[in-house]
Structure formats: C-alpha cells, structure tokens
Design a protein around this motif. Structure first.
Motif, short mmCIF file in Angstrom:
data_model
loop_
_atom_site.label_atom_id
_atom_site.label_comp_id
_atom_site.label_asym_id
_atom_site.label_seq_id
_atom_site.Cartn_x
_atom_site.Cartn_y
_atom_site.Cartn_z
N ALA A 150 0.60 -1.34 -0.04
CA ALA A 150 -0.06 0.01 0.36
C ALA A 150 0.63 1.35 -0.09
O ALA A 150 0.77 2.23 -0.82
N ALA A 151 2.03 1.36 0.75
CA ALA A 151 2.86 2.59 0.89
C ALA A 151 3.46 2.27 -0.92
O ALA A 151 3.10 3.24 -1.07
N TYR A 152 3.94 1.84 -1.24
CA TYR A 152 5.00 1.82 -3.07
C TYR A 152 3.12 2.13 -3.38
O TYR A 152 3.95 3.23 -4.16
N ASN A 153 2.14 1.51 -3.55
CA ASN A 153 1.51 1.80 -4.84
C ASN A 153 0.80 3.06 -3.96
O ASN A 153 0.87 4.94 -5.08
N GLN A 154 1.36 3.97 -2.81
CA GLN A 154 0.72 5.47 -2.22
C GLN A 154 2.16 6.49 -3.12
O GLN A 154 1.51 7.63 -3.66
N HIS A 155 3.00 5.36 -2.77
CA HIS A 155 4.51 6.68 -3.33
C HIS A 155 4.33 6.71 -5.09
O HIS A 155 4.54 7.81 -5.11
N VAL A 156 4.42 5.60 -5.60
CA VAL A 156 3.86 5.54 -7.58
C VAL A 156 2.83 6.37 -7.58
O VAL A 156 3.25 7.26 -9.10
N GLY B 128 5.12 8.29 -9.23
CA GLY B 128 5.53 8.22 -10.55
C GLY B 128 6.41 7.30 -10.39
O GLY B 128 6.45 6.91 -8.99
N VAL B 129 6.78 6.75 -11.35
CA VAL B 129 8.00 5.44 -10.99
C VAL B 129 9.21 5.83 -11.65
O VAL B 129 9.34 6.92 -12.72
N PHE B 130 11.05 5.31 -11.93
CA PHE B 130 11.76 6.13 -12.20
C PHE B 130 11.61 6.29 -13.54
O PHE B 130 12.66 7.24 -14.26
#
Length: 80
Positions: free
Chosen positions: A61-67, A71-73
């Motif tokens: 969930a934290a990763y999805n929120q960050h993306v 966005g992604v690199f």
C-alpha cells in the motif's frame, strides 16, 4: 514445495471422501495419493502466497501510494 520423489518418505493416512467420488476415481484409474499430494501442494502454495500478501499489505500500500504521488523512476524513459 518441490514434488515428491521416490526418496521422500511417505506416511499412510486416512481420509474420508464421498463413496461415489472414490468409485469414479478408481474406475478412471486415478492415483488418489498422487492426486491428493498435488492438490495439497497447490493449496499450500496458495496459502503461502496469501500469507505473503497479508504480511506485506502495508508495504504494498505504501509503495502504491508513493507511485501514485511520484510515479516510477522510468516514467520519463519509456516510450509506451
């Protein structure tokens, strides 16, 4: 979990199944032990996958929120 090999010890056990199901399996020459082992392997893999998802729910969930936020690199690099 790897499939059973001849070198692995086996343990006799009792299971209860519907009579007509057993009769149909025997008539079809289905190896009950091999079928049960394969079904258990698949169920255990599903349980392990679900446990992994449950254990990592917060991180995912934290990763999805960050993306969503950043966005992604590779957003600037990809052409699709």
């Amino acid at each position: 979990m790897p499939p059973a090999t001849r070198a692995q010890a086996k343990t006799a056990t009792n299971v209860s199944i519907r009579r007509e199901l057993l009769e149909a399996a025997r008539a079809s020459k289905i190896n009950l032990s091999a079928t049960l082992e394969q079904a258990l392997i698949e169920k255990l893999q599903e349980a392990q996958q679900q446990q992994w998802r449950d254990d990592n729910l917060e991180a995912i969930a934290a990763y999805n929120q960050h993306v969503e936020k950043h966005g992604v690199f590779s957003d600037d690099s990809r052409s699709f």
